[in-house]
Write a protein that holds these residues in place. Sequence first.
Motif, mmCIF file in Angstrom:
data_model
loop_
_atom_site.group_PDB
_atom_site.id
_atom_site.type_symbol
_atom_site.label_atom_id
_atom_site.label_comp_id
_atom_site.label_asym_id
_atom_site.label_seq_id
_atom_site.Cartn_x
_atom_site.Cartn_y
_atom_site.Cartn_z
ATOM 1 N N PRO A 76 0.798 -1.234 0.000
ATOM 2 C CA PRO A 76 0.000 0.000 0.000
ATOM 3 C C PRO A 76 0.831 1.285 0.000
ATOM 4 N N LYS A 77 2.076 1.204 0.416
ATOM 5 C CA LYS A 77 2.928 2.400 0.468
ATOM 6 C C LYS A 77 3.783 2.576 -0.790
ATOM 7 N N LEU A 78 3.693 1.625 -1.717
ATOM 8 C CA LEU A 78 4.538 1.668 -2.915
ATOM 9 C C LEU A 78 4.259 2.923 -3.720
ATOM 10 N N ARG A 79 5.337 3.660 -4.033
ATOM 11 C CA ARG A 79 5.182 4.873 -4.846
ATOM 12 C C ARG A 79 6.060 4.880 -6.086
ATOM 13 N N ALA A 80 7.037 3.944 -6.168
ATOM 14 C CA ALA A 80 7.905 3.915 -7.346
ATOM 15 C C ALA A 80 8.441 2.512 -7.598
ATOM 16 N N VAL A 81 8.538 2.174 -8.888
ATOM 17 C CA VAL A 81 9.170 0.938 -9.340
ATOM 18 C C VAL A 81 10.335 1.369 -10.212
ATOM 19 N N LEU A 82 11.544 1.033 -9.792
ATOM 20 C CA LEU A 82 12.759 1.409 -10.511
ATOM 21 C C LEU A 82 13.353 0.150 -11.126
ATOM 22 N N HIS A 83 13.247 0.042 -12.444
ATOM 23 C CA HIS A 83 13.682 -1.174 -13.140
ATOM 24 C C HIS A 83 15.117 -1.018 -13.614
ATOM 25 N N SER A 84 15.981 -1.939 -13.209
ATOM 26 C CA SER A 84 17.412 -1.868 -13.523
ATOM 27 C C SER A 84 17.758 -2.484 -14.877
ATOM 28 N N ALA A 85 16.745 -2.748 -15.690
ATOM 29 C CA ALA A 85 16.965 -3.313 -17.022
ATOM 30 C C ALA A 85 16.118 -2.536 -18.023
ATOM 31 N N GLY A 86 15.850 -3.143 -19.169
ATOM 32 C CA GLY A 86 15.135 -2.455 -20.239
ATOM 33 C C GLY A 86 13.631 -2.453 -20.080
ATOM 34 N N ARG A 99 -2.916 3.318 -10.035
ATOM 35 C CA ARG A 99 -2.600 3.700 -8.656
ATOM 36 C C ARG A 99 -1.624 4.869 -8.570
ATOM 37 N N GLY A 100 -1.191 5.364 -9.700
ATOM 38 C CA GLY A 100 -0.285 6.516 -9.704
ATOM 39 C C GLY A 100 1.136 6.183 -9.271
ATOM 40 N N ILE A 101 1.534 4.937 -9.447
ATOM 41 C CA ILE A 101 2.881 4.502 -9.057
ATOM 42 C C ILE A 101 3.831 4.800 -10.215
ATOM 43 N N ALA A 102 4.885 5.541 -9.924
ATOM 44 C CA ALA A 102 5.875 5.892 -10.944
ATOM 45 C C ALA A 102 6.676 4.658 -11.339
ATOM 46 N N VAL A 103 6.957 4.522 -12.637
ATOM 47 C CA VAL A 103 7.747 3.404 -13.148
ATOM 48 C C VAL A 103 8.874 3.984 -13.985
ATOM 49 N N SER A 104 10.081 3.559 -13.687
ATOM 50 C CA SER A 104 11.259 4.010 -14.414
ATOM 51 C C SER A 104 12.029 2.787 -14.877
ATOM 52 N N SER A 105 12.696 2.902 -16.034
ATOM 53 C CA SER A 105 13.490 1.780 -16.523
ATOM 54 C C SER A 105 14.812 2.276 -17.071
ATOM 55 N N ALA A 106 15.738 1.352 -17.267
ATOM 56 C CA ALA A 106 17.058 1.682 -17.807
ATOM 57 C C ALA A 106 17.103 1.476 -19.314
ATOM 58 N N ALA A 107 15.943 1.415 -19.968
ATOM 59 C CA ALA A 107 15.902 1.152 -21.408
ATOM 60 C C ALA A 107 16.698 2.176 -22.203
ATOM 61 N N THR A 108 16.551 3.448 -21.883
ATOM 62 C CA THR A 108 17.281 4.489 -22.612
ATOM 63 C C THR A 108 18.777 4.377 -22.366
ATOM 64 N N ALA A 109 19.157 4.125 -21.124
ATOM 65 C CA ALA A 109 20.586 3.985 -20.806
ATOM 66 C C ALA A 109 21.193 2.764 -21.487
ATOM 67 N N ASN A 110 20.405 1.725 -21.667
ATOM 68 C CA ASN A 110 20.891 0.493 -22.298
ATOM 69 C C ASN A 110 20.896 0.562 -23.821
ATOM 70 N N ALA A 111 20.159 1.479 -24.412
ATOM 71 C CA ALA A 111 19.966 1.482 -25.863
ATOM 72 C C ALA A 111 21.269 1.592 -26.647
ATOM 73 N N LEU A 112 22.106 2.555 -26.326
ATOM 74 C CA LEU A 112 23.343 2.746 -27.092
ATOM 75 C C LEU A 112 24.301 1.563 -26.925
ATOM 76 N N PRO A 113 24.583 1.092 -25.698
ATOM 77 C CA PRO A 113 25.476 -0.067 -25.585
ATOM 78 C C PRO A 113 24.945 -1.317 -26.298
ATOM 79 N N VAL A 114 23.642 -1.534 -26.272
ATOM 80 C CA VAL A 114 23.066 -2.688 -26.965
ATOM 81 C C VAL A 114 23.232 -2.530 -28.469
#
Length: 178
Positions: A76-86, A99-114
Motif C-alpha cells: 500500500p505504500k509503494l510509490r515507485a518501481v525502478l527497473h534496472s533493465a530495459g 494507482r499513480g505509481i511511478a515506473v522508471s526503466s534503464a531502457a534508454t541507458a541500455n539502448a546505445l550499448p546494446v
Amino acid sequence: MTQRAQALFAMTAENVPQVFPPDVLARLRESVDLAPALVAEDLTDPRVLEALGRTEILITGWGCPRLDVAALDAAPKLRAVLHSAGSVKSFATPELRRRGIAVSSAATANALPVAEYTLAMILLAGRTSSPPATGCAPSAPRPAGASSPASATTAAASASSAPPASAAGSWNCCAPST
C-alpha cells in the motif's frame, strides 16, 4: 534526521550482485533502507508480503514477478518501481498507472550499448578471415581461395586424401594453438 524510504529488490536473487556490485550496493544502501538479505522472487512468500507492506520503492530487474492487483494490494505504500533493465512489459500491469505509481526503466541507458554490441557482432560475423571466438586458432593454413573454415575443409579434402574432419582450415576452439 530524515527517514529514508523503504526499498525492496524484486528480481531473481542471482541477478542482484551482477547488477549491483558491492560498491553500487553500498551507495544504494546510503540512499534507502533496503530490506537486508531479502529479494522478492515470489510475491506470495509470507516474508516478502510482510516486507511489501513497508516498501515504498521496488527495485526490479530480470526475473521480477508480475506486479498484479494482489501484489500491489500487499504494497500500500509503494510509490515507485525502478527497473534496472530495459523493458517493463514482463511484469508491469495497468494497475501501476491506475494507482499513480511511478515506473522508471534503464531502457534508454541500455539502448546505445546494446546497439553498439549488436553492430560489433554483425561486423564480426561478416569477417570470414577472423577466428569466430576469442581463443580460437586455425588448426592449419587455409588452401588458396578458401574463404571460410568450411570451404577450406572442402577444398583441402578434394585436393588431397587428408581426413576431412581435421583437414586444413577447420577452427579448433578447444585446443591450444600450435
